[in-house]
Design a protein around this motif. Structure first.
Motif, short mmCIF file in Angstrom:
data_model
loop_
_atom_site.label_atom_id
_atom_site.label_comp_id
_atom_site.label_asym_id
_atom_site.label_seq_id
_atom_site.Cartn_x
_atom_site.Cartn_y
_atom_site.Cartn_z
N GLU A 235 -8.92 -4.43 -9.27
CA GLU A 235 -8.92 -3.31 -8.32
C GLU A 235 -7.58 -2.59 -8.31
O GLU A 235 -7.52 -1.36 -8.27
N ILE A 236 -6.49 -3.36 -8.37
CA ILE A 236 -5.15 -2.76 -8.39
C ILE A 236 -4.97 -1.90 -9.64
O ILE A 236 -4.50 -0.76 -9.57
N ALA B 91 -4.62 -8.29 3.39
CA ALA B 91 -5.92 -7.60 3.30
C ALA B 91 -6.52 -7.32 4.68
O ALA B 91 -7.16 -6.30 4.90
N THR C 278 -8.82 -8.90 -7.53
CA THR C 278 -7.68 -8.19 -6.94
C THR C 278 -6.91 -7.45 -8.02
O THR C 278 -6.56 -6.28 -7.86
N CYS D 223 0.79 -1.23 0.00
CA CYS D 223 0.00 0.00 0.00
C CYS D 223 0.82 1.28 0.00
O CYS D 223 0.27 2.36 -0.20
N HIS E 53 -8.66 -3.74 2.99
CA HIS E 53 -9.22 -4.20 1.73
C HIS E 53 -9.86 -5.58 1.91
O HIS E 53 -9.62 -6.26 2.90
N SER E 54 -10.67 -5.97 0.94
CA SER E 54 -11.28 -7.30 0.98
C SER E 54 -11.14 -7.95 -0.39
O SER E 54 -12.09 -8.02 -1.17
N TYR E 55 -9.92 -8.39 -0.67
CA TYR E 55 -9.67 -9.04 -1.96
C TYR E 55 -10.16 -10.48 -1.90
O TYR E 55 -9.73 -11.26 -1.06
N THR F 150 -4.92 -4.04 5.98
CA THR F 150 -4.89 -2.84 5.13
C THR F 150 -6.29 -2.31 4.82
O THR F 150 -6.43 -1.29 4.13
N ARG G 161 -1.09 -8.64 -1.61
CA ARG G 161 -2.30 -7.87 -1.31
C ARG G 161 -3.34 -8.75 -0.61
O ARG G 161 -3.99 -8.32 0.35
N GLU H 138 -7.23 1.32 -9.48
CA GLU H 138 -6.81 2.33 -8.52
C GLU H 138 -5.41 2.87 -8.77
O GLU H 138 -5.12 4.03 -8.48
#
Length: 317
Positions: free
Chosen positions: A267-268, A251, A264, A61, A256-258, A254, A247, A271
C-alpha cells in the motif's frame, strides 16, 4: 533474568571453584551494564527528541513541508518544550530498552566468546553480529508496548492523550489489547539487522582502531565517530521496516487498516512510491540516527569506565 548463566568454558567444576567472589563480581558487572545502558539511552534520545518526533510524522502521513510546518507551529503555539512532547513516554521505554540491550549485549558476547573459545578476546565478525542482534531482539520483546505508546503520542494532538496511562487505557478500551503489539513482527525483523550491524560496526571500528593506533581505548570523539558510523549503517539497512512498523502502530489514528507487513509495504509503495514511501524521512535519520547512536555508545562506554574506576578505588579508602 540471569544472563550470566553459561559463563566459563563449559566445565561444571568452575562454578564451585569460582566461589562467592566470582558471583558477586558477575552481579556487579550486570548491574554496571544496566545502569550504563539506561543512562546512555536516556541521554541519546533526549538529545534528538525533536528530530525524532519530526521523523515519525514523516513516516506516518505528513509530507516534509507539512511536518516542518506542524513542528514550527507547535513551537510557536506551545513553546520550546512542546518539541519534547512524548519524551516522557520515550524515557519510560528507552531506559529499560537501552539497559536491557547493552547489558544483554555484554552477556551475549561473554556467552558466545566462551562457546567459540574467544575468552578475553574480541569476537570474530559473525558472533559479533549475532551478539548485537540477540541483544536488540531481547530488549525489543520486553519493551514493545511502550514503543507503541510513544509513537501514538508523537503523532496525535495533546488533547487526544493526556498521559502515558491514558494512551494504554484508550487503546485497550477502543482497539483492544492486541493493538499494543501491532507492528511487532516488522519491529523484530528490523531490530535484527539494525542492532546486529550497529554493535558489529562499533565493535569492529574499536578493534581496528586498537590494532592500528596501538591504543587500548579510543578517545571520546573517536567513540562518537564510531558510534555515528554504526548508527548510519544500522538504520539505513533496517529503515523500510521501521516505516512499516510506524504505519502499523499509528493505524488507529490515521484512518488506515494495515493488517500485515507485505500488505502495508504494498500500500505504501502503491500510494507513495518505493523511495518516497519506504524511505520517507531517511535523510533526517542520517542526521538524527548517527548523533543518537554515537552519543549512546559513547555514554555507555564512558559510564562503564567511570563505574569500574570508582569500584576499584572504593575498597582502598
Amino acid at each position: 533474568i540471569n544472563f550470566g548463566v553459561g559463563k566459563g568454558p563449559g566445565k561444571e567444576g568452575n562454578v564451585n571453584s569460582s566461589g562467592p567472589q566470582s558471583v558477586k563480581s558477575s552481579h556487579k558487572k550486570v548491574l554496571n551494564s544496566l545502569m550504563s545502558g539506561a543512562l546512555a539511552g536516556a541521554v541519546a534520545k533526549t538529545a534528538v527528541a525533536p528530530l525524532d518526533r519530526t521523523k515519525i510524522m514523516f513516516q506516518v502521513c505528513f509530507p516534509p513541508q507539512e511536518a516542518y510546518r506542524l513542528i514550527y507551529h507547535t513551537y510557536l503555539n506551545e513553546g520550546l518544550w512542546s518539541l519534547w512532547r512524548g519524551n516522557s513516554a520515550t524515557m519510560v521505554r528507552v531506559i529499560p530498552y537501552a539497559a536491557i540491550q547493552f547489558c544483554a549485549h555484554e552477556e551475549y558476547k561473554q556467552i558466545l566468546g566462551d562457546y567459540y573459545g574467544f575468552q578475553g578476546k574480541a569476537l570474530t565478525p559473525f558472533p559479533r553480529f549475532i551478539a548485537g542482534s540477540l541483544a536488540g531482539t531481547t530488549a525489543a520483546m520486553v519493551t514493545y508496548p511502550l514503543d507503541m505508546v510513544r509513537a501514538r503520542m508523537a503523532v496525535t494532538p495533546k488533547e487526544m492523550y493526556s498521559s502515558i496511562v491514558h494512551v494504554f487505557i484508550r487503546i485497550s478500551r477502543e482497539e483492544g489489547l492486541k493493538t499494543l503489539y501491532r507492528g511487532f513482527t516488522p519491529t523484530i525483523l528490523g531490530v535484527i539487522p539494525y542492532a546486529g550491524l550497529s554493535f558489529f560496526t562499533y565493535e569492529t571500528l574499536k578493534k581496528v582502531h586498537a590494532e592500528h593506533s596501538g591504543k587500548a581505548q579510543p578517545s571520546p570523539p573517536e567513540r562518537l565517530l564510531f558510534g555515528a558510523c554504526a548508527g548510519l549503517i544500522g538504520q539505513s539497512a533496517s529503515y523500510p521496516l521501521d516505516v512499516v512498523r510506524r504505519r502499523m502502530q499509528t493505524a488507529g489514528v490515521t484512518g488506515h487498516s494495515y493488517s500485515s507487513i507485505l500488505l502495508t509495504m504494498q500500500e505504501i509503495v502503491r500510494e507513495e512510491g518505493l523511495i518516497r514511501g519506504l524511505y520517507k524521512g531517511l535523510s533526517m535519520n542520517w542526521v538524527k540516527g548517527p548523533i543518537a547512536v554515537g552519543i549512546s555508545f559513547t555514554t555507555f562506554d564512558l559510564t562503564q569506565i567511570l563505574l569500574r574506576k570508582l569500584q576499584q578505588h572504593g575498597p582502598q579508602r
